[in-house]
Design a protein around this motif. Structure first.
Motif, PDB file in Angstrom:
ATOM      1  N   PRO A 163      43.455  35.907  39.515  1.00 14.59           N
ATOM      2  CA  PRO A 163      44.009  37.197  39.089  1.00 14.59           C
ATOM      3  C   PRO A 163      43.381  37.762  37.820  1.00 14.59           C
ATOM      4  CG  PRO A 163      45.498  35.444  38.452  1.00 14.59           C
ATOM      5  CD  PRO A 163      44.393  34.789  39.262  1.00 14.59           C
ATOM      6  N   ALA A 164      42.506  37.015  37.156  1.00  8.43           N
ATOM      7  CA  ALA A 164      41.976  37.455  35.867  1.00  8.43           C
ATOM      8  C   ALA A 164      41.281  38.812  35.922  1.00  8.43           C
ATOM      9  CB  ALA A 164      41.036  36.388  35.295  1.00  8.43           C
ATOM     10  N   PRO A 165      40.412  39.100  36.929  1.00 10.20           N
ATOM     11  CA  PRO A 165      39.777  40.426  36.960  1.00 10.20           C
ATOM     12  C   PRO A 165      40.784  41.567  37.069  1.00 10.20           C
ATOM     13  CG  PRO A 165      38.569  38.901  38.342  1.00 10.20           C
ATOM     14  CD  PRO A 165      39.840  38.198  37.952  1.00 10.20           C
ATOM     15  N   PHE A 166      41.831  41.378  37.859  1.00  9.98           N
ATOM     16  CA  PHE A 166      42.872  42.401  37.965  1.00  9.98           C
ATOM     17  C   PHE A 166      43.620  42.553  36.651  1.00  9.98           C
ATOM     18  CE2 PHE A 166      47.491  43.065  38.636  1.00  9.98           C
ATOM     19  CZ  PHE A 166      47.451  44.415  38.977  1.00  9.98           C
ATOM     20  N   ILE A 167      44.000  41.461  36.038  1.00  9.26           N
ATOM     21  CA  ILE A 167      44.751  41.506  34.783  1.00  9.26           C
ATOM     22  C   ILE A 167      43.964  42.254  33.715  1.00  9.26           C
ATOM     23  CG2 ILE A 167      45.622  40.053  32.909  1.00  9.26           C
ATOM     24  CD1 ILE A 167      46.359  37.962  35.086  1.00  9.26           C
ATOM     25  N   ALA A 168      42.644  42.095  33.728  1.00  8.09           N
ATOM     26  CA  ALA A 168      41.802  42.709  32.692  1.00  8.09           C
ATOM     27  C   ALA A 168      41.486  44.164  32.947  1.00  8.09           C
ATOM     28  CB  ALA A 168      40.493  41.920  32.570  1.00  8.09           C
ATOM     29  N   ASP A 169      41.702  44.675  34.153  1.00  6.06           N
ATOM     30  CA  ASP A 169      41.252  46.019  34.522  1.00  6.06           C
ATOM     31  C   ASP A 169      42.441  46.869  34.972  1.00  6.06           C
ATOM     32  OD1 ASP A 169      40.072  48.306  35.492  1.00  6.06           O
ATOM     33  OD2 ASP A 169      38.585  47.277  36.733  1.00  6.06           O
ATOM     34  N   GLU A 170      42.892  47.762  34.114  1.00 10.85           N
ATOM     35  CA  GLU A 170      44.064  48.587  34.422  1.00 10.85           C
ATOM     36  C   GLU A 170      43.810  49.600  35.522  1.00 10.85           C
ATOM     37  OE1 GLU A 170      45.838  50.421  31.059  1.00 10.85           O
ATOM     38  OE2 GLU A 170      46.308  48.518  30.048  1.00 10.85           O
ATOM     39  N   ALA A 171      42.552  49.878  35.826  1.00 14.03           N
ATOM     40  CA  ALA A 171      42.224  50.861  36.863  1.00 14.03           C
ATOM     41  C   ALA A 171      41.973  50.198  38.216  1.00 14.03           C
ATOM     42  CB  ALA A 171      41.010  51.680  36.447  1.00 14.03           C
ATOM     43  N   SER A 172      42.430  48.961  38.385  1.00 15.07           N
ATOM     44  CA  SER A 172      42.204  48.244  39.628  1.00 15.07           C
ATOM     45  C   SER A 172      43.510  48.014  40.380  1.00 15.07           C
ATOM     46  CB  SER A 172      41.549  46.887  39.345  1.00 15.07           C
ATOM     47  OG  SER A 172      42.446  46.018  38.666  1.00 15.07           O
ATOM     48  N   ALA A 173      43.363  47.703  41.666  1.00 11.53           N
ATOM     49  CA  ALA A 173      44.464  47.229  42.500  1.00 11.53           C
ATOM     50  C   ALA A 173      44.008  45.927  43.140  1.00 11.53           C
ATOM     51  CB  ALA A 173      44.819  48.244  43.576  1.00 11.53           C
ATOM     52  N   GLN A 174      44.936  44.983  43.258  1.00 14.26           N
ATOM     53  CA  GLN A 174      44.584  43.697  43.863  1.00 14.26           C
ATOM     54  C   GLN A 174      45.531  43.374  45.007  1.00 14.26           C
ATOM     55  OE1 GLN A 174      44.210  39.899  41.425  1.00 14.26           O
ATOM     56  NE2 GLN A 174      45.654  39.253  43.025  1.00 14.26           N
ATOM     57  N   GLN A 175      44.985  42.790  46.043  1.00 13.88           N
ATOM     58  CA  GLN A 175      45.810  42.340  47.151  1.00 13.88           C
ATOM     59  C   GLN A 175      46.603  41.094  46.765  1.00 13.88           C
ATOM     60  OE1 GLN A 175      42.568  40.794  49.996  1.00 13.88           O
ATOM     61  NE2 GLN A 175      44.214  39.300  50.250  1.00 13.88           N
ATOM     62  N   GLY A 176      47.598  40.773  47.566  1.00 10.56           N
ATOM     63  CA  GLY A 176      48.362  39.548  47.365  1.00 10.56           C
ATOM     64  C   GLY A 176      49.525  39.511  48.334  1.00 10.56           C
ATOM     65  N   TYR A 177      50.289  38.422  48.270  1.00 12.51           N
ATOM     66  CA  TYR A 177      51.536  38.347  49.015  1.00 12.51           C
ATOM     67  C   TYR A 177      52.689  38.599  48.063  1.00 12.51           C
ATOM     68  CZ  TYR A 177      49.229  36.598  53.193  1.00 12.51           C
ATOM     69  OH  TYR A 177      48.439  36.494  54.304  1.00 12.51           O
ATOM     70  N   VAL A 178      53.662  39.340  48.522  1.00 11.82           N
ATOM     71  CA  VAL A 178      54.785  39.714  47.669  1.00 11.82           C
ATOM     72  C   VAL A 178      55.526  38.489  47.150  1.00 11.82           C
ATOM     73  CG1 VAL A 178      56.499  39.938  49.532  1.00 11.82           C
ATOM     74  CG2 VAL A 178      56.687  41.372  47.485  1.00 11.82           C
ATOM     75  N   THR A 179      55.400  37.380  47.853  1.00 11.96           N
ATOM     76  CA  THR A 179      56.086  36.147  47.483  1.00 11.96           C
ATOM     77  C   THR A 179      55.294  35.285  46.514  1.00 11.96           C
ATOM     78  OG1 THR A 179      55.126  35.198  49.473  1.00 11.96           O
ATOM     79  CG2 THR A 179      57.393  36.003  49.636  1.00 11.96           C
ATOM     80  N   SER A 180      54.078  35.677  46.181  1.00 12.05           N
ATOM     81  CA  SER A 180      53.201  34.771  45.439  1.00 12.05           C
ATOM     82  C   SER A 180      52.449  35.434  44.286  1.00 12.05           C
ATOM     83  CB  SER A 180      52.197  34.129  46.400  1.00 12.05           C
ATOM     84  OG  SER A 180      51.356  33.236  45.731  1.00 12.05           O
ATOM     85  N   GLU A 181      51.512  36.328  44.586  1.00 12.72           N
ATOM     86  CA  GLU A 181      50.630  36.875  43.543  1.00 12.72           C
ATOM     87  C   GLU A 181      51.357  37.609  42.422  1.00 12.72           C
ATOM     88  OE1 GLU A 181      47.377  35.743  46.361  1.00 12.72           O
ATOM     89  OE2 GLU A 181      49.493  36.315  46.506  1.00 12.72           O
ATOM     90  N   PRO A 182      52.413  38.387  42.687  1.00 13.69           N
ATOM     91  CA  PRO A 182      53.107  39.002  41.552  1.00 13.69           C
ATOM     92  C   PRO A 182      53.648  37.975  40.563  1.00 13.69           C
ATOM     93  CG  PRO A 182      53.709  40.103  43.581  1.00 13.69           C
ATOM     94  CD  PRO A 182      52.918  38.888  43.975  1.00 13.69           C
ATOM     95  N   TYR A 183      54.095  36.850  41.077  1.00 11.95           N
ATOM     96  CA  TYR A 183      54.567  35.752  40.224  1.00 11.95           C
ATOM     97  C   TYR A 183      53.416  35.209  39.383  1.00 11.95           C
ATOM     98  CZ  TYR A 183      56.292  31.039  39.101  1.00 11.95           C
ATOM     99  OH  TYR A 183      56.649  29.875  38.465  1.00 11.95           O
ATOM    100  N   ALA A 184      52.250  35.006  40.018  1.00 15.69           N
ATOM    101  CA  ALA A 184      51.094  34.472  39.302  1.00 15.69           C
ATOM    102  C   ALA A 184      50.632  35.425  38.206  1.00 15.69           C
ATOM    103  CB  ALA A 184      49.954  34.196  40.279  1.00 15.69           C
ATOM    104  N   VAL A 185      50.626  36.721  38.504  1.00 20.46           N
ATOM    105  CA  VAL A 185      50.203  37.705  37.500  1.00 20.46           C
ATOM    106  C   VAL A 185      51.167  37.724  36.323  1.00 20.46           C
ATOM    107  CG1 VAL A 185      49.926  40.187  37.067  1.00 20.46           C
ATOM    108  CG2 VAL A 185      48.907  39.150  39.102  1.00 20.46           C
ATOM    109  N   GLU A 186      52.449  37.665  36.619  1.00 20.18           N
ATOM    110  CA  GLU A 186      53.432  37.681  35.528  1.00 20.18           C
ATOM    111  C   GLU A 186      53.297  36.439  34.651  1.00 20.18           C
ATOM    112  OE1 GLU A 186      58.167  38.674  34.821  1.00 20.18           O
ATOM    113  OE2 GLU A 186      57.332  38.629  36.840  1.00 20.18           O
TER     114      GLU A 186
END
Length: 336
Positions: A163-186
């Motif tokens: 998730p690091a590239p997404f976290i660093a770039d406010e103008a990006s969107a990243q795919q994920g599963y609603v049950t997983s990646e949002p948790y990892a980003v947070e």
């Protein structure tokens, strides 16, 4: 889970079991390691719901080095947990005789994430500078959104499950599963991303399907019926009752799965209606309608993902999925 709801679930299925008969052993292969997204199946083991209708079920977890779909086609396992409907449709084209007998996710849990407040509505994702999307997503759901919403394929960069590239770039969107990646980003980025569930914007596939071979349906239809119905009841108990016994089995199979991650995933499935929404509100968890298959197929044709002329009715059967056995269990658990 209440004692009454458990008893009701077992009574529903016990009527189909043969008195004093030995349990029939079957194997269910999942498509990833044990996690809350498989909770209903583990719940049906923990509660004895599979046993009540005559099955002894072994869950064989998937993973990066495991191809359980291949084992299904080779006759090494009896049931397989599929993803969305693209693979069953493609299998029909290739003449592979496996069939979807239930859909335990009414919604594909795939999401796009954006930085908080960066866009106000889903259509505005087309204005972002970058889409971080894996190869499978790029050739499937992204093509639909490129057609329907004008997402620019030239802005896509590969998703490497970091998730690091997404976290660093406010103008990006990243795919994920609603049950997983949002948790990892947070956890890693220190902020809760905005989450856009693709199913709510037209990507209308069922997911977490139960697949089996046509020969299995012909040879042991009662086992198929038992597996489908007990799994659906298991999902009702997992979501609306006490999931602790199922969670213990999940963590036994996958010791790296934390209590916090399981709780987040289960809560997300409930919040977004992943398991229980749409057709399942009428038909019960696992239920399916021919219209949903046709709608998704038409969209994939328009997006250039699939070609016309596939006999999609050969990809599924409604014979087992729509009995509604999970509806009274859910009702009791919710006190309705």
């Amino acid at each position: 889970m209440t004692r009454f709801a458990t008893a009701a679930a077992l009574a529903i299925l016990a009527a189909a079991a043969t008195p004093a008969s030995a349990l029939e052993k079957v194997t269910f292969g999942t498509n990833w390691v044990a996690q809350a997204e498989h909770g209903g199946y583990y719940q049906a083991i923990a509660d004895g719901t599979f046993e009540a209708c005559g099955l002894e079920v072994e869950i064989r977890p998937g993973g990066p080095q495991v191809n359980n779909r291949a084992l299904l086609m080779a006759g090494k396992i009896d049931f397989f947990m599929g993803g969305n409907l693209l693979q069953p449709f493609s299998a029909v084209k290739e003449g592979i005789p496996f069939v979807v007998v239930a859909a335990h996710f009414q919604k594909e849990p795939q999401v796009l994430m954006t930085h908080p407040g960066k866009v106000e509505k889903f259509e505005d994702l087309a204005t972002l500078d970058k889409y971080i999307i894996g190869d499978a997503g790029f050739t499937s759901f992204f093509q639909y959104f490129a057609t329907a919403y004008g997402f620019d394929p030239a802005k896509r960069v590969p998703y490497t499950y970091n998730p690091a590239p997404f976290i660093a770039d406010e103008a990006s969107a990243q795919q994920g599963y609603v049950t997983s990646e949002p948790y990892a980003v947070e956890k890693e980025g220190g902020f809760a991303p905005d989450v856009w569930l693709l199913a709510d914007y037209g990507f209308s596939t069922y997911a977490t399907t139960v697949e089996t071979m046509k020969q299995t349906i012909a040879d042991k239809p009662e086992a198929v019926k038992c597996f489908v119905e007990a799994s659906s009841i298991g999902w009702a108990n997992y979501l609306y009752g006490d999931p602790s016994a199922a969670n213990a089995l999940i963590q036994e199979a996958n010791p790296s799965m934390t209590d916090e991650q399981i709780a987040f995933s289960r809560a997300s499935m409930i919040k977004y209606g992943i398991v229980d929404s749409g057709d399942s509100l009428e038909l019960g968890i696992g239920g399916m309608k021919a219209e949903t298959f046709k709608d998704f197929y038409a969209k994939m044709i328009d997006a250039g993902v699939l070609e016309e002329g596939i006999d999609i009715e050969s990809a599924y059967t409604l014979e087992f999925s729509n009995s509604g056995v999970a509806l009274p269990v859910k009702k009791k658990l919710l006190g309705e």
